[in-house]
Scaffold this motif. Structure first.
Motif, mmCIF file in Angstrom:
data_model
loop_
_atom_site.group_PDB
_atom_site.id
_atom_site.type_symbol
_atom_site.label_atom_id
_atom_site.label_comp_id
_atom_site.label_asym_id
_atom_site.label_seq_id
_atom_site.Cartn_x
_atom_site.Cartn_y
_atom_site.Cartn_z
ATOM 1 N N ARG A 181 -5.708 -1.362 3.995
ATOM 2 C CA ARG A 181 -5.001 -1.857 2.816
ATOM 3 C C ARG A 181 -4.937 -0.818 1.694
ATOM 4 N NH1 ARG A 181 -7.366 -8.109 2.796
ATOM 5 N NH2 ARG A 181 -6.230 -8.720 4.691
ATOM 6 N N ASN B 2 -1.948 -13.232 4.525
ATOM 7 C CA ASN B 2 -1.967 -11.811 4.887
ATOM 8 C C ASN B 2 -3.035 -11.507 5.935
ATOM 9 O OD1 ASN B 2 -2.221 -8.861 4.738
ATOM 10 N ND2 ASN B 2 -0.991 -9.055 2.884
ATOM 11 N N LYS B 3 -2.612 -10.857 7.040
ATOM 12 C CA LYS B 3 -3.541 -10.451 8.092
ATOM 13 C C LYS B 3 -3.535 -8.929 8.292
ATOM 14 C CE LYS B 3 -4.947 -14.586 9.285
ATOM 15 N NZ LYS B 3 -6.380 -14.995 9.193
ATOM 16 N N TYR B 4 -3.038 -8.214 7.285
ATOM 17 C CA TYR B 4 -3.052 -6.753 7.368
ATOM 18 C C TYR B 4 -4.495 -6.272 7.433
ATOM 19 C CZ TYR B 4 -1.464 -1.950 6.369
ATOM 20 O OH TYR B 4 -1.179 -0.603 6.449
ATOM 21 N N GLN C 24 -4.040 -5.427 14.668
ATOM 22 C CA GLN C 24 -3.197 -4.495 13.935
ATOM 23 C C GLN C 24 -2.569 -3.478 14.891
ATOM 24 O OE1 GLN C 24 -2.622 -4.451 10.480
ATOM 25 N NE2 GLN C 24 -1.100 -2.869 10.942
ATOM 26 N N PRO D 86 -7.936 -5.045 6.877
ATOM 27 C CA PRO D 86 -8.570 -4.726 5.583
ATOM 28 C C PRO D 86 -8.814 -3.229 5.368
ATOM 29 C CG PRO D 86 -9.568 -6.701 6.493
ATOM 30 C CD PRO D 86 -8.619 -6.183 7.540
ATOM 31 N N TYR E 244 2.132 -6.803 0.285
ATOM 32 C CA TYR E 244 1.579 -7.046 1.620
ATOM 33 C C TYR E 244 0.584 -5.946 1.984
ATOM 34 C CZ TYR E 244 1.078 -7.353 6.639
ATOM 35 O OH TYR E 244 0.532 -7.439 7.893
ATOM 36 N N LYS F 240 -1.199 -4.272 0.151
ATOM 37 C CA LYS F 240 -2.414 -4.410 -0.653
ATOM 38 C C LYS F 240 -3.250 -5.620 -0.234
ATOM 39 C CE LYS F 240 -0.683 -2.091 -4.805
ATOM 40 N NZ LYS F 240 -0.346 -2.222 -6.242
ATOM 41 N N GLY F 241 -2.736 -6.413 0.720
ATOM 42 C CA GLY F 241 -3.509 -7.535 1.244
ATOM 43 C C GLY F 241 -3.237 -8.870 0.588
ATOM 44 N N GLU F 242 -2.154 -8.976 -0.198
ATOM 45 C CA GLU F 242 -1.887 -10.216 -0.928
ATOM 46 C C GLU F 242 -1.216 -11.269 -0.046
ATOM 47 O OE1 GLU F 242 0.246 -9.592 -4.556
ATOM 48 O OE2 GLU F 242 -0.915 -7.787 -5.081
ATOM 49 N N THR F 243 -1.467 -12.530 -0.368
ATOM 50 C CA THR F 243 -0.723 -13.643 0.216
ATOM 51 C C THR F 243 0.659 -13.673 -0.421
ATOM 52 O OG1 THR F 243 -2.723 -14.913 0.640
ATOM 53 C CG2 THR F 243 -0.666 -16.145 0.494
ATOM 54 N N GLN G 112 -4.999 0.584 -1.985
ATOM 55 C CA GLN G 112 -5.769 0.268 -3.187
ATOM 56 C C GLN G 112 -4.840 0.244 -4.394
ATOM 57 O OE1 GLN G 112 -9.088 -0.543 -2.811
ATOM 58 N NE2 GLN G 112 -8.508 -0.285 -0.654
#
Length: 464
Positions: free
Chosen positions: A461, A454-456, A386, A458, A413, A415-418, A463
Protein backbone atom coordinates in the motif's frame (compact mmCIF):
# COMPACT_ATOMS: atom_id res chain seq x y z
CA UNK A 1 34.99 13.90 -9.62
CA UNK A 2 37.59 11.95 -7.64
CA UNK A 3 38.79 8.73 -9.29
CA UNK A 4 41.46 6.46 -7.74
CA UNK A 5 44.83 6.78 -9.44
CA UNK A 6 45.04 3.01 -10.00
CA UNK A 7 41.68 3.07 -11.76
CA UNK A 8 42.69 6.05 -13.91
CA UNK A 9 45.84 4.29 -15.09
CA UNK A 10 43.86 1.18 -15.99
CA UNK A 11 41.28 3.13 -17.97
CA UNK A 12 44.03 4.99 -19.83
CA UNK A 13 45.45 1.62 -20.88
CA UNK A 14 42.00 0.36 -21.95
CA UNK A 15 40.80 3.48 -23.76
CA UNK A 16 44.00 5.07 -25.07
CA UNK A 17 43.15 8.27 -26.98
CA UNK A 18 39.51 8.07 -25.85
CA UNK A 19 40.36 8.37 -22.17
CA UNK A 20 39.76 12.14 -21.94
CA UNK A 21 36.39 11.76 -23.65
CA UNK A 22 35.51 9.15 -21.03
CA UNK A 23 36.56 11.45 -18.15
CA UNK A 24 34.56 14.33 -19.64
CA UNK A 25 31.37 12.22 -19.61
CA UNK A 26 31.38 12.39 -15.80
CA UNK A 27 30.19 15.98 -16.15
CA UNK A 28 27.13 14.93 -18.16
CA UNK A 29 23.84 14.07 -16.41
CA UNK A 30 22.96 10.44 -15.84
CA UNK A 31 20.25 8.74 -17.89
CA UNK A 32 17.01 7.33 -16.50
CA UNK A 33 15.14 4.48 -18.14
CA UNK A 34 11.95 2.46 -17.97
CA UNK A 35 11.22 -0.87 -19.61
CA UNK A 36 7.72 -1.82 -20.76
CA UNK A 37 6.27 -5.09 -19.43
CA UNK A 38 5.33 -6.80 -22.69
CA UNK A 39 3.52 -9.55 -20.78
CA UNK A 40 0.85 -7.01 -19.81
CA UNK A 41 0.88 -4.38 -22.56
CA UNK A 42 2.35 -3.88 -26.03
CA UNK A 43 4.96 -1.18 -26.54
CA UNK A 44 2.59 0.60 -28.93
CA UNK A 45 -0.26 0.65 -26.42
CA UNK A 46 2.04 1.86 -23.65
CA UNK A 47 3.32 4.74 -25.79
CA UNK A 48 -0.29 5.69 -26.47
CA UNK A 49 -1.29 5.88 -22.78
CA UNK A 50 2.03 6.91 -21.21
CA UNK A 51 1.34 9.96 -19.00
CA UNK A 52 4.82 11.51 -19.27
CA UNK A 53 7.36 12.28 -21.97
CA UNK A 54 9.55 9.35 -23.05
CA UNK A 55 12.16 8.76 -25.77
CA UNK A 56 13.11 5.34 -27.21
CA UNK A 57 16.33 3.64 -26.10
CA UNK A 58 17.57 2.69 -29.58
CA UNK A 59 19.06 -0.73 -28.75
CA UNK A 60 16.19 -1.89 -26.45
CA UNK A 61 12.88 -2.48 -28.25
CA UNK A 62 10.77 -1.94 -25.12
CA UNK A 63 13.04 0.57 -23.37
CA UNK A 64 12.59 4.33 -23.01
CA UNK A 65 14.40 7.29 -21.48
CA UNK A 66 12.56 9.66 -19.17
CA UNK A 67 13.56 12.83 -17.34
CA UNK A 68 14.34 11.61 -13.84
CA UNK A 69 14.94 15.16 -12.62
CA UNK A 70 11.36 16.16 -13.45
CA UNK A 71 9.12 13.11 -12.94
CA UNK A 72 8.77 10.12 -10.60
CA UNK A 73 7.25 7.22 -12.59
CA UNK A 74 7.27 4.96 -9.49
CA UNK A 75 4.52 7.15 -8.00
CA UNK A 76 2.07 6.52 -10.82
CA UNK A 77 -0.74 3.90 -10.77
CA UNK A 78 0.55 2.38 -14.01
CA UNK A 79 3.72 1.43 -12.13
CA UNK A 80 1.59 -0.27 -9.45
CA UNK A 81 -0.20 -2.12 -12.26
CA UNK A 82 3.17 -3.55 -13.35
CA UNK A 83 3.17 -1.91 -16.78
CA UNK A 84 6.84 -0.96 -16.57
CA UNK A 85 10.05 -1.36 -14.58
CA UNK A 86 12.51 1.44 -13.81
CA UNK A 87 16.01 0.46 -14.89
CA UNK A 88 19.25 2.10 -15.97
CA UNK A 89 19.36 1.90 -19.80
CA UNK A 90 22.59 -0.11 -20.20
CA UNK A 91 21.42 -2.54 -17.50
CA UNK A 92 18.51 -3.50 -19.78
CA UNK A 93 20.94 -5.03 -22.28
CA UNK A 94 21.75 -8.44 -20.69
CA UNK A 95 18.16 -9.73 -20.45
CA UNK A 96 17.36 -8.18 -23.82
CA UNK A 97 20.19 -10.03 -25.58
CA UNK A 98 19.59 -13.45 -23.96
CA UNK A 99 17.30 -15.18 -26.51
CA UNK A 100 14.60 -16.51 -24.17
CA UNK A 101 11.60 -18.18 -25.80
CA UNK A 102 8.20 -19.12 -24.30
CA UNK A 103 8.50 -22.56 -22.72
CA UNK A 104 12.19 -22.25 -21.79
CA UNK A 105 13.56 -23.18 -18.38
CA UNK A 106 15.40 -20.05 -17.30
CA UNK A 107 17.67 -19.29 -14.34
CA UNK A 108 18.64 -15.82 -13.12
CA UNK A 109 21.45 -16.63 -10.71
CA UNK A 110 21.90 -13.25 -8.96
CA UNK A 111 18.43 -11.88 -9.54
CA UNK A 112 17.68 -9.16 -6.95
CA UNK A 113 16.15 -6.63 -7.21
CA UNK A 114 14.57 -8.03 -10.36
CA UNK A 115 15.54 -5.82 -13.29
CA UNK A 116 16.69 -8.75 -15.39
CA UNK A 117 14.33 -11.39 -13.93
CA UNK A 118 11.21 -9.38 -14.74
CA UNK A 119 12.24 -9.08 -18.40
CA UNK A 120 13.13 -12.78 -18.61
CA UNK A 121 9.75 -13.67 -17.09
CA UNK A 122 7.91 -11.36 -19.50
CA UNK A 123 9.65 -13.08 -22.43
CA UNK A 124 8.37 -16.47 -21.23
CA UNK A 125 4.76 -15.24 -21.65
CA UNK A 126 3.54 -17.58 -18.90
CA UNK A 127 5.14 -20.73 -20.37
CA UNK A 128 8.10 -22.71 -19.01
CA UNK A 129 9.64 -21.66 -15.71
CA UNK A 130 11.74 -18.82 -14.34
CA UNK A 131 13.98 -19.62 -11.38
CA UNK A 132 15.07 -16.35 -9.79
CA UNK A 133 17.72 -16.72 -7.09
CA UNK A 134 19.53 -14.33 -4.79
CA UNK A 135 21.73 -15.37 -1.89
CA UNK A 136 20.47 -12.43 0.22
CA UNK A 137 17.06 -13.26 1.67
CA UNK A 138 16.32 -9.58 2.38
CA UNK A 139 17.07 -8.61 -1.23
CA UNK A 140 15.10 -11.60 -2.46
CA UNK A 141 11.97 -10.18 -0.79
CA UNK A 142 12.17 -7.11 -3.03
CA UNK A 143 12.79 -9.41 -5.97
CA UNK A 144 9.61 -11.36 -5.18
CA UNK A 145 7.50 -8.20 -5.07
CA UNK A 146 8.79 -7.01 -8.44
CA UNK A 147 8.17 -10.40 -10.06
CA UNK A 148 4.64 -10.59 -8.65
CA UNK A 149 3.89 -7.01 -9.67
CA UNK A 150 4.91 -7.93 -13.22
CA UNK A 151 2.34 -10.75 -13.23
CA UNK A 152 4.87 -13.58 -13.54
CA UNK A 153 3.40 -16.72 -11.99
CA UNK A 154 5.52 -19.51 -13.54
CA UNK A 155 8.32 -18.77 -11.10
CA UNK A 156 10.42 -20.08 -8.24
CA UNK A 157 12.05 -17.43 -6.06
CA UNK A 158 14.98 -18.89 -4.14
CA UNK A 159 17.64 -17.66 -1.74
CA UNK A 160 20.55 -20.06 -1.98
CA UNK A 161 24.25 -20.35 -2.70
CA UNK A 162 24.53 -21.10 -6.44
CA UNK A 163 26.66 -24.12 -5.57
CA UNK A 164 23.79 -25.73 -3.69
CA UNK A 165 21.49 -25.30 -6.67
CA UNK A 166 23.75 -27.53 -8.76
CA UNK A 167 22.64 -30.53 -6.65
CA UNK A 168 19.04 -29.99 -7.79
CA UNK A 169 19.31 -28.48 -11.28
CA UNK A 170 22.29 -30.11 -12.97
CA UNK A 171 21.77 -29.90 -16.75
CA UNK A 172 18.23 -28.54 -16.25
CA UNK A 173 18.14 -25.02 -17.73
CA UNK A 174 17.80 -23.90 -21.35
CA UNK A 175 18.96 -20.35 -20.62
CA UNK A 176 20.94 -18.87 -17.72
CA UNK A 177 21.67 -15.23 -16.95
CA UNK A 178 24.46 -14.23 -14.57
CA UNK A 179 24.51 -10.54 -13.71
CA UNK A 180 27.53 -11.10 -11.53
CA UNK A 181 28.53 -9.22 -8.39
CA UNK A 182 31.40 -6.99 -9.49
CA UNK A 183 33.60 -4.03 -8.60
CA UNK A 184 31.07 -1.65 -10.16
CA UNK A 185 33.45 0.54 -12.17
CA UNK A 186 30.76 1.15 -14.77
CA UNK A 187 28.54 2.77 -12.14
CA UNK A 188 31.08 5.32 -10.82
CA UNK A 189 29.41 8.09 -12.86
CA UNK A 190 25.92 7.18 -11.63
CA UNK A 191 26.78 6.58 -7.96
CA UNK A 192 29.86 8.16 -6.40
CA UNK A 193 29.63 5.81 -3.39
CA UNK A 194 30.74 2.99 -5.69
CA UNK A 195 34.26 4.47 -5.76
CA UNK A 196 34.73 3.94 -2.04
CA UNK A 197 33.36 0.39 -2.31
CA UNK A 198 35.85 -0.28 -5.14
CA UNK A 199 38.74 0.82 -2.94
CA UNK A 200 37.59 -1.62 -0.24
CA UNK A 201 36.89 -4.60 -2.56
CA UNK A 202 38.43 -4.37 -6.00
CA UNK A 203 38.49 -6.63 -9.08
CA UNK A 204 40.66 -9.33 -7.51
CA UNK A 205 38.09 -9.90 -4.78
CA UNK A 206 35.14 -10.11 -7.17
CA UNK A 207 36.85 -12.18 -9.87
CA UNK A 208 37.05 -15.12 -7.45
CA UNK A 209 33.30 -14.92 -6.82
CA UNK A 210 32.58 -14.61 -10.52
CA UNK A 211 34.63 -17.67 -11.43
CA UNK A 212 32.86 -19.72 -8.79
CA UNK A 213 29.40 -18.59 -9.93
CA UNK A 214 29.96 -19.04 -13.66
CA UNK A 215 31.39 -22.56 -13.32
CA UNK A 216 28.51 -23.57 -11.06
CA UNK A 217 26.06 -22.17 -13.60
CA UNK A 218 27.83 -24.12 -16.34
CA UNK A 219 26.86 -27.34 -14.54
CA UNK A 220 23.19 -26.33 -14.51
CA UNK A 221 22.97 -25.51 -18.23
CA UNK A 222 21.82 -28.25 -20.59
CA UNK A 223 23.89 -29.09 -23.68
CA UNK A 224 22.72 -26.77 -26.43
CA UNK A 225 21.66 -24.15 -23.87
CA UNK A 226 22.85 -20.56 -23.70
CA UNK A 227 24.42 -18.56 -20.88
CA UNK A 228 24.73 -14.79 -20.73
CA UNK A 229 27.31 -13.30 -18.37
CA UNK A 230 27.29 -9.60 -17.53
CA UNK A 231 28.94 -7.12 -15.19
CA UNK A 232 28.80 -3.36 -14.68
CA UNK A 233 32.58 -3.02 -14.58
CA UNK A 234 35.44 -2.38 -17.05
CA UNK A 235 38.09 -4.59 -15.51
CA UNK A 236 39.59 -7.24 -17.80
CA UNK A 237 40.08 -9.72 -14.97
CA UNK A 238 36.35 -9.63 -14.17
CA UNK A 239 35.18 -9.59 -17.78
CA UNK A 240 37.29 -11.25 -20.48
CA UNK A 241 39.23 -13.00 -17.70
CA UNK A 242 36.13 -14.69 -16.30
CA UNK A 243 35.04 -15.86 -19.75
CA UNK A 244 38.55 -17.08 -20.52
CA UNK A 245 38.60 -19.03 -17.25
CA UNK A 246 35.24 -20.65 -18.08
CA UNK A 247 36.52 -21.75 -21.50
CA UNK A 248 39.59 -23.28 -19.86
CA UNK A 249 37.50 -25.27 -17.40
CA UNK A 250 34.64 -26.14 -19.79
CA UNK A 251 35.94 -26.36 -23.37
CA UNK A 252 32.47 -27.40 -24.56
CA UNK A 253 31.44 -23.74 -24.33
CA UNK A 254 31.80 -21.39 -27.29
CA UNK A 255 31.32 -17.62 -27.48
CA UNK A 256 28.33 -16.51 -29.56
CA UNK A 257 27.85 -13.24 -31.38
CA UNK A 258 25.55 -10.64 -29.80
CA UNK A 259 23.01 -8.67 -31.85
CA UNK A 260 24.94 -5.46 -32.57
CA UNK A 261 24.30 -1.79 -31.94
CA UNK A 262 26.45 1.04 -33.26
CA UNK A 263 27.55 2.09 -29.78
CA UNK A 264 28.72 -1.37 -28.70
CA UNK A 265 32.48 -1.94 -28.48
CA UNK A 266 34.15 -5.30 -29.05
CA UNK A 267 35.57 -7.28 -26.15
CA UNK A 268 39.32 -7.01 -25.65
CA UNK A 269 41.14 -10.34 -25.87
CA UNK A 270 44.40 -8.62 -24.92
CA UNK A 271 43.12 -8.16 -21.36
CA UNK A 272 43.22 -11.96 -20.83
CA UNK A 273 46.46 -13.87 -20.46
CA UNK A 274 45.72 -16.19 -23.39
CA UNK A 275 44.91 -15.31 -26.98
CA UNK A 276 41.22 -16.11 -27.51
CA UNK A 277 40.15 -14.14 -30.63
CA UNK A 278 36.46 -14.95 -30.06
CA UNK A 279 36.52 -12.69 -27.00
CA UNK A 280 36.00 -9.91 -29.56
CA UNK A 281 32.44 -11.22 -29.89
CA UNK A 282 31.72 -10.11 -26.34
CA UNK A 283 30.47 -6.54 -25.84
CA UNK A 284 31.73 -3.59 -23.85
CA UNK A 285 29.49 -0.60 -23.20
CA UNK A 286 31.23 2.69 -22.37
CA UNK A 287 29.31 5.76 -21.12
CA UNK A 288 31.15 8.13 -23.49
CA UNK A 289 29.89 6.14 -26.48
CA UNK A 290 26.28 5.47 -25.44
CA UNK A 291 23.56 7.12 -23.40
CA UNK A 292 23.94 4.76 -20.47
CA UNK A 293 26.45 3.51 -17.91
CA UNK A 294 29.25 0.96 -18.27
CA UNK A 295 28.57 -2.74 -18.88
CA UNK A 296 30.11 -5.93 -20.21
CA UNK A 297 28.17 -8.78 -21.86
CA UNK A 298 29.19 -12.21 -23.09
CA UNK A 299 26.87 -14.80 -24.65
CA UNK A 300 27.96 -18.44 -24.67
CA UNK A 301 26.58 -21.74 -25.90
CA UNK A 302 27.16 -25.13 -24.26
CA UNK A 303 27.72 -27.63 -27.04
CA UNK A 304 26.74 -31.30 -26.90
CA UNK A 305 23.75 -33.58 -27.25
CA UNK A 306 20.63 -32.56 -25.36
CA UNK A 307 18.40 -35.08 -23.63
CA UNK A 308 14.99 -33.90 -22.43
CA UNK A 309 14.66 -34.11 -18.66
CA UNK A 310 11.41 -34.71 -16.85
CA UNK A 311 10.70 -33.42 -13.40
CA UNK A 312 9.80 -35.33 -10.28
CA UNK A 313 6.26 -36.55 -9.81
CA UNK A 314 4.19 -35.49 -6.82
CA UNK A 315 0.84 -36.56 -5.47
CA UNK A 316 -1.80 -33.94 -6.16
CA UNK A 317 -5.09 -33.52 -4.33
CA UNK A 318 -8.05 -34.69 -6.41
CA UNK A 319 -10.92 -33.11 -4.53
CA UNK A 320 -11.01 -29.33 -4.11
CA UNK A 321 -12.94 -27.24 -1.62
CA UNK A 322 -16.25 -26.07 -3.12
CA UNK A 323 -15.46 -22.37 -2.84
CA UNK A 324 -12.05 -22.84 -4.47
CA UNK A 325 -13.70 -24.87 -7.22
CA UNK A 326 -16.27 -22.13 -7.73
CA UNK A 327 -13.60 -19.40 -7.89
CA UNK A 328 -11.45 -21.31 -10.38
CA UNK A 329 -14.49 -21.74 -12.61
CA UNK A 330 -14.86 -17.95 -12.86
CA UNK A 331 -11.46 -17.53 -14.48
CA UNK A 332 -10.96 -17.86 -18.24
CA UNK A 333 -7.48 -19.35 -18.01
CA UNK A 334 -6.87 -19.24 -21.75
CA UNK A 335 -7.42 -15.48 -21.80
CA UNK A 336 -5.18 -15.21 -18.76
CA UNK A 337 -2.41 -16.87 -20.78
CA UNK A 338 -2.24 -19.87 -18.44
CA UNK A 339 -2.59 -23.45 -19.68
CA UNK A 340 -4.39 -24.42 -16.48
CA UNK A 341 -4.12 -28.03 -15.32
CA UNK A 342 -5.67 -29.07 -12.04
CA UNK A 343 -2.88 -31.54 -11.31
CA UNK A 344 -0.45 -28.64 -11.00
CA UNK A 345 -2.21 -27.30 -7.90
CA UNK A 346 -0.36 -27.80 -4.61
CA UNK A 347 -1.44 -27.14 -1.05
CA UNK A 348 0.82 -26.04 1.78
CA UNK A 349 -1.30 -25.55 4.86
CA UNK A 350 -4.01 -23.07 3.96
CA UNK A 351 -2.13 -21.77 0.92
CA UNK A 352 -2.89 -22.85 -2.63
CA UNK A 353 -0.17 -22.74 -5.30
CA UNK A 354 -0.13 -23.33 -9.04
CA UNK A 355 3.19 -24.96 -9.89
CA UNK A 356 5.22 -24.94 -13.11
CA UNK A 357 5.50 -28.31 -14.85
CA UNK A 358 8.39 -30.77 -14.74
CA UNK A 359 10.23 -29.53 -11.69
CA UNK A 360 12.86 -31.65 -9.94
CA UNK A 361 12.46 -32.67 -6.31
CA UNK A 362 13.50 -29.53 -4.44
CA UNK A 363 13.23 -30.60 -0.81
CA UNK A 364 15.82 -28.70 1.21
CA UNK A 365 16.04 -25.52 -0.87
CA UNK A 366 15.26 -22.15 0.75
CA UNK A 367 12.22 -20.69 -1.06
CA UNK A 368 10.46 -17.38 -0.88
CA UNK A 369 7.91 -18.53 -3.44
CA UNK A 370 7.11 -21.77 -5.23
CA UNK A 371 4.95 -21.16 -8.26
CA UNK A 372 1.98 -18.80 -8.34
CA UNK A 373 0.36 -18.21 -4.95
CA UNK A 374 -3.32 -18.49 -5.88
CA UNK A 375 -4.68 -17.62 -2.45
CA UNK A 376 -5.67 -19.09 0.91
CA UNK A 377 -8.40 -21.41 2.11
CA UNK A 378 -9.73 -20.25 5.47
CA UNK A 379 -12.46 -22.45 6.91
CA UNK A 380 -13.34 -23.43 3.32
CA UNK A 381 -13.51 -19.75 2.29
CA UNK A 382 -11.10 -18.98 -0.56
CA UNK A 383 -9.32 -15.61 -0.57
CA UNK A 384 -7.47 -14.94 -3.85
CA UNK A 385 -3.96 -13.50 -3.60
CA UNK A 386 -2.39 -10.27 -4.76
CA UNK A 387 -0.06 -12.31 -6.99
CA UNK A 388 -3.03 -13.92 -8.76
CA UNK A 389 -4.65 -10.53 -9.34
CA UNK A 390 -1.48 -9.32 -11.08
CA UNK A 391 -1.45 -12.41 -13.33
CA UNK A 392 -4.99 -11.84 -14.60
CA UNK A 393 -6.61 -9.34 -16.95
CA UNK A 394 -10.11 -7.97 -17.43
CA UNK A 395 -10.91 -10.48 -20.17
CA UNK A 396 -9.94 -13.38 -17.93
CA UNK A 397 -12.09 -12.49 -14.92
CA UNK A 398 -15.67 -11.35 -15.32
CA UNK A 399 -16.21 -9.49 -12.06
CA UNK A 400 -14.07 -6.38 -12.58
CA UNK A 401 -14.24 -2.75 -11.58
CA UNK A 402 -12.11 -0.49 -13.78
CA UNK A 403 -11.64 3.22 -13.16
CA UNK A 404 -9.74 5.78 -15.25
CA UNK A 405 -6.33 6.79 -13.99
CA UNK A 406 -7.50 10.32 -13.13
CA UNK A 407 -10.25 9.05 -10.80
CA UNK A 408 -9.08 9.81 -7.25
CA UNK A 409 -10.42 6.44 -6.08
CA UNK A 410 -7.52 4.72 -7.87
CA UNK A 411 -4.95 6.30 -5.56
CA UNK A 412 -7.26 5.84 -2.58
CA UNK A 413 -7.44 2.13 -3.43
CA UNK A 414 -3.63 1.95 -3.53
CA UNK A 415 -3.59 3.51 -0.06
CA UNK A 416 -5.89 0.77 1.27
CA UNK A 417 -9.14 2.74 1.60
CA UNK A 418 -12.66 1.35 1.37
CA UNK A 419 -14.38 2.81 -1.72
CA UNK A 420 -17.89 3.84 -2.70
CA UNK A 421 -18.27 2.40 -6.21
CA UNK A 422 -22.04 2.30 -6.56
CA UNK A 423 -21.89 4.61 -9.59
CA UNK A 424 -19.84 2.07 -11.61
CA UNK A 425 -21.07 -1.26 -10.23
CA UNK A 426 -24.82 -0.96 -10.78
CA UNK A 427 -26.35 -4.39 -10.29
CA UNK A 428 -23.03 -6.27 -10.00
CA UNK A 429 -23.19 -9.22 -7.67
CA UNK A 430 -21.43 -9.10 -4.33
CA UNK A 431 -18.18 -10.90 -3.72
CA UNK A 432 -14.62 -10.78 -5.07
CA UNK A 433 -13.92 -8.19 -7.76
CA UNK A 434 -10.73 -7.41 -9.65
CA UNK A 435 -9.99 -3.70 -9.25
CA UNK A 436 -8.30 -2.15 -12.29
CA UNK A 437 -6.95 1.15 -13.57
CA UNK A 438 -7.79 1.70 -17.24
CA UNK A 439 -8.33 -2.05 -17.54
CA UNK A 440 -5.07 -3.14 -15.88
CA UNK A 441 -5.41 -5.01 -12.54
CA UNK A 442 -4.17 -3.52 -9.28
CA UNK A 443 -5.64 -6.04 -6.81
CA UNK A 444 -8.80 -7.40 -5.22
CA UNK A 445 -11.75 -5.90 -3.45
CA UNK A 446 -14.89 -7.41 -1.97
CA UNK A 447 -18.10 -5.78 -3.15
CA UNK A 448 -21.29 -5.44 -1.10
CA UNK A 449 -24.11 -2.90 -1.61
CA UNK A 450 -22.01 -0.53 -3.75
CA UNK A 451 -19.07 -0.51 -1.33
CA UNK A 452 -15.74 -2.10 -2.15
CA UNK A 453 -13.86 -3.43 0.85
CA UNK A 454 -10.18 -2.99 0.07
CA UNK A 455 -8.10 -6.18 -0.23
CA UNK A 456 -4.95 -4.60 -1.67
CA UNK A 457 -1.93 -6.30 -0.10
CA UNK A 458 -1.02 -4.28 3.05
CA UNK A 459 2.72 -4.45 2.36
CA UNK A 460 2.22 -2.88 -1.06
CA UNK A 461 0.00 0.00 0.00
CA UNK A 462 1.05 3.55 -0.78
CA UNK A 463 1.85 5.75 2.15
CA UNK A 464 0.05 9.10 2.40
Amino acid sequence: MYLPEKFERKMQDILGDEYQEYVDCYEAPRYYGLRVNTKKISVEDFVRICPFEIRPIPWIENGFYYDGAQISPAKHPYYAAGLYYLQEPSAMTPANRLPVEPGDRVLDVCAAPGGKATELGAKLQGQGVLVANDISSSRAKGLLKNIEMFGIGNVLVLSEEPGKLVEYFRGYFDKILIDAPCSGEGMFRKDKKMVKAWEEHGPEFFSKLQRSIITQAAEMLRPGGMLLYSTCTFDGLENEGTIGYLLEQYPEFTIEGIRPYEGFCAGMPGLWKKDIPDLKKTVRIFPHKMKGEGHYIALLRKNGEHEMMSGGSKKRPKKLAEELEAFLAQVDWEKAGIDFKREQLEFHGERVYYMPENLPDMAGIRFLRTGLLMGELKKNRFEPSQALAMCLNMDAYGDCISLPVDDDRVVRYLKGETLDVEDVTGMKKKGWHLFCVDGYPLGWGKLASGTLKNKYLPGWRWQS
